[in-house]
Scaffold this motif. Structure first.
Motif, PDB file in Angstrom:
ATOM      1  N   TYR A  25       0.816  -1.222   0.000  1.00  0.00           N
ATOM      2  CA  TYR A  25       0.000   0.000   0.000  1.00  0.00           C
ATOM      3  C   TYR A  25       0.850   1.272   0.000  1.00  0.00           C
ATOM      4  N   ALA A  26       2.111   1.161  -0.400  1.00  0.00           N
ATOM      5  CA  ALA A  26       3.015   2.312  -0.299  1.00  0.00           C
ATOM      6  C   ALA A  26       2.841   3.320  -1.418  1.00  0.00           C
ATOM      7  N   HIS A  27       2.323   2.910  -2.563  1.00  0.00           N
ATOM      8  CA  HIS A  27       2.265   3.840  -3.704  1.00  0.00           C
ATOM      9  C   HIS A  27       1.164   3.448  -4.673  1.00  0.00           C
ATOM     10  N   ASP A  28       0.813   4.397  -5.543  1.00  0.00           N
ATOM     11  CA  ASP A  28      -0.143   4.111  -6.601  1.00  0.00           C
ATOM     12  C   ASP A  28       0.617   3.738  -7.872  1.00  0.00           C
ATOM     13  N   GLU A  29       0.011   3.944  -9.058  1.00  0.00           N
ATOM     14  CA  GLU A  29       0.604   3.489 -10.313  1.00  0.00           C
ATOM     15  C   GLU A  29       1.455   4.552 -11.004  1.00  0.00           C
ATOM     16  N   ALA A  30       1.699   5.677 -10.369  1.00  0.00           N
ATOM     17  CA  ALA A  30       2.493   6.740 -10.988  1.00  0.00           C
ATOM     18  C   ALA A  30       3.967   6.329 -11.055  1.00  0.00           C
ATOM     19  N   GLU A  31       4.523   6.368 -12.251  1.00  0.00           N
ATOM     20  CA  GLU A  31       5.920   5.993 -12.429  1.00  0.00           C
ATOM     21  C   GLU A  31       6.842   7.098 -11.917  1.00  0.00           C
ATOM     22  N   TRP A  32       7.822   6.709 -11.087  1.00  0.00           N
ATOM     23  CA  TRP A  32       8.873   7.593 -10.590  1.00  0.00           C
ATOM     24  C   TRP A  32       8.385   8.659  -9.609  1.00  0.00           C
ATOM     25  N   ALA A  33       7.176   8.533  -9.114  1.00  0.00           N
ATOM     26  CA  ALA A  33       6.727   9.461  -8.068  1.00  0.00           C
ATOM     27  C   ALA A  33       7.263   8.963  -6.720  1.00  0.00           C
ATOM     28  N   GLY A  70      -5.807   2.334  -5.550  1.00  0.00           N
ATOM     29  CA  GLY A  70      -4.401   2.534  -5.898  1.00  0.00           C
ATOM     30  C   GLY A  70      -4.135   2.587  -7.385  1.00  0.00           C
ATOM     31  N   THR A  71      -5.159   2.919  -8.191  1.00  0.00           N
ATOM     32  CA  THR A  71      -4.986   2.975  -9.647  1.00  0.00           C
ATOM     33  C   THR A  71      -4.556   4.350 -10.137  1.00  0.00           C
ATOM     34  N   GLY A  72      -4.340   5.301  -9.225  1.00  0.00           N
ATOM     35  CA  GLY A  72      -3.978   6.657  -9.620  1.00  0.00           C
ATOM     36  C   GLY A  72      -2.664   6.717 -10.374  1.00  0.00           C
ATOM     37  N   LEU A  73      -2.499   7.773 -11.160  1.00  0.00           N
ATOM     38  CA  LEU A  73      -1.334   7.906 -12.041  1.00  0.00           C
ATOM     39  C   LEU A  73      -0.544   9.182 -11.777  1.00  0.00           C
ATOM     40  N   SER A  74      -0.724   9.784 -10.600  1.00  0.00           N
ATOM     41  CA  SER A  74       0.003  11.018 -10.297  1.00  0.00           C
ATOM     42  C   SER A  74       0.735  10.983  -8.965  1.00  0.00           C
ATOM     43  N   GLY A  75       0.662   9.865  -8.233  1.00  0.00           N
ATOM     44  CA  GLY A  75       1.300   9.791  -6.925  1.00  0.00           C
ATOM     45  C   GLY A  75       0.457  10.323  -5.798  1.00  0.00           C
ATOM     46  N   GLY A  76      -0.820  10.565  -6.048  1.00  0.00           N
ATOM     47  CA  GLY A  76      -1.675  11.155  -5.027  1.00  0.00           C
ATOM     48  C   GLY A  76      -1.913  10.269  -3.823  1.00  0.00           C
ATOM     49  N   ALA A  77      -1.751   8.946  -3.960  1.00  0.00           N
ATOM     50  CA  ALA A  77      -1.966   8.030  -2.838  1.00  0.00           C
ATOM     51  C   ALA A  77      -0.659   7.497  -2.272  1.00  0.00           C
ATOM     52  N   ASN A  78       0.463   8.093  -2.640  1.00  0.00           N
ATOM     53  CA  ASN A  78       1.753   7.604  -2.158  1.00  0.00           C
ATOM     54  C   ASN A  78       1.965   7.930  -0.688  1.00  0.00           C
ATOM     55  N   ALA A  79       2.520   6.959   0.031  1.00  0.00           N
ATOM     56  CA  ALA A  79       2.753   7.120   1.462  1.00  0.00           C
ATOM     57  C   ALA A  79       3.873   8.115   1.725  1.00  0.00           C
TER      58      ALA A  79
END
Length: 464
Positions: A25-33, A70-79
């Protein structure tokens, strides 16, 4: 201390500090965020449990990051460091579907397609349909103001949110908005929450507007030699006064990737495929399809046809939805989400091609081209740091070009972490101050998703 406090107010199975769970649960799908592992994951089942979690975070001075699927693509759910990640995936109740008032009341963890299927049983339809609709949740869709394929005609999530139940940054459980068709009492605080990415409150219930089921769609497909030519066809459709129920661009890189993954037998003979649909009933739908077909041909389509095979037409739209995960199999994909005025779509597509050439970066293209929302997909080989740096430079150029054309840095994915520099440029200092004032009013202790949308003094630590 924090874990003990949470376990004191929540059932035992709601709280975990298991390292494997924390990593998942540490991050969403945003690459390199950037992201770090959370301190705790909480998976509540009720609004009251969400409230109890927020209050414990306040008592302990700990940040809280809300998360849907956790399907976001901007890093909005990143821990962020030391945070609680609050996951709404157990809050899945469709509480009410009212066919008379044409509304539904749902918990935030309800999956988009599940709501649509439930509404269909009542002859009703929930229009917002992001490409992630088989997996993304209504709560996450509200947090990012998600759009989708049909938003060219029917609008985005904000157009369908009537009311919300929210836990505020001070731990209050409140109701915002209304159930009535009209209402102008007070500020539109429910609308303010839509697109706020968990920075102003934690959504615990959503009341959405529904529409009647629509007529079957007529589909038109066209092949083009360039994205620019396809953009000109889309602009011509708009100029002709046609508002299609969908108008999507998919390039051959996307189709080939989907075919290689799913073996769907799709044609990749053209560089770009443009897909148009009309759901106008009867003769009106046939007229709209004929106009779209004519626009395709006049813009230089090498092949254009109105589909008579619904299965084939549905397969093309299914490929559109599968494009992102299919390309991910080839290597890291950095996803753009710019939106420009519709008459400038051909110019923006040309600038994307130039950015790809300038930075020696492979860019595949999908787009909600009918409303100017473009999704260039920047593809890099795994482990190639030089390619990553070139892709990030191309990403920055695309954002700058969109703003130069009077566009916006995000049409539907949200700002999160990836779009913060572009947002600052888009809004300017005075408007940024207004946003900060709202944040301070609703989250005075700044515990809700800190560091997202706008830079925060807490910052974000990365273990990448």
């Amino acid at each position: 201390m924090l874990i003990d406090d949470l376990r004191a107010v929540l059932p035992e199975d709601r709280v975990t500090a298991d390292p494997d769970v924390l990593r998942s649960y540490a991050h969403d799908e945003a690459e390199w965020a950037p992201y770090t592992e959370p301190a705790v994951v909480v998976r509540p089942r009720s609004a009251e449990e969400v409230q109890a979690t927020v209050r414990q975070c306040l008592a302990n001075g700990v940040p809280l990051v809300p998360r849907g699927a956790g399907t976001g693509l901007s890093g909005g759910a990143n821990a962020v460091a030391g945070c609680v990640v609050l996951v709404t995936d157990r809050m899945t109740e469709i509480k009410e579907i009212d066919p008379v008032e044409r509304l539904a009341v749902v918990a935030p963890g309800v999956v988009n397609d599940d709501l649509r299927a439930a509404c269909a049983g009542h002859g009703l339809w929930y229009p917002p349909d992001p490409a992630s609709s088989p997996w993304s949740t209504i709560g996450g869709n509200v947090a990012t103001n998600a759009g989708g394929v049909c938003c060219v005609k029917y609008g985005v999530t904000r157009d369908y949110v009537l009311g919300l139940q929210v836990v505020t940054g001070t731990g209050e459980l409140v109701r915002l908005g209304r159930r009535t068709a009209k209402g102008v009492a007070g500020y539109d605080l429910a609308g303010l929450m839509v697109g706020s990415e968990g920075t102003l409150g934690v959504i615990t219930e959503i009341t959405v507007r529904l529409r009647a089921q629509r007529s079957p769609e007529a589909t038109v497909a066209g092949y083009f030699d360039s994205t620019v030519a396809a953009g000109e066809a889309a602009a011509a459709i708009r100029a002709a006064g046609i508002v299609p129920s969908a108008l999507e661009l998919v390039d051959r890189h996307c189709l080939a990737a989907v075919d290689a993954w799913k073996n769907m037998g799709l044609s990749a003979d053209a560089d770009v495929v443009l897909l148009g649909r009309s759901d106008a009933p009867g003769a009106a739908g046939e007229h709209e399809a004929a106009v779209m077909l004519e626009c395709f041909e006049k813009a230089g389509a090498t092949f254009a046809v109105q589909s008579s095979d619904q299965t084939e037409a549905d397969a093309l739209f299914a490929a559109r939805r599968l494009a992102y995960p299919a390309l991910e199999r080839l290597g890291p994909v950095l996803t753009e989400d710019v939106c420009v005025p519709t008459h400038l779509v051909p110019e923006m597509l040309a600038r994307i091609e130039t950015a790809a050439e300038r930075h020696d970066t492979q860019i595949a293209n999908i787009a909600h081209i009918g409303d100017g929302n473009l999704h260039p997909l920047l593809i890099t080989p795994a482990g190639d740091d030089a390619a990553r740096r070139r892709a990030q430079a191309a990403f920055d150029d695309i954002v700058a070009d969109a703003l130069a054309l009077g566009g916006t840095v995000t049409g539907e994915h949200g700002v999160g972490l990836l779009k913060q520099p572009g947002l600052a440029e888009e809004l300017g200092p005075a408007v940024l101050e207004l946003h900060h004032a709202v944040k301070n009013a609703l989250d005075p202790h700044r515990i809700l998703n800190p560091g997202k949308v706008f830079p925060d003094v807490r910052g974000v630590n990365s273990d990448e």
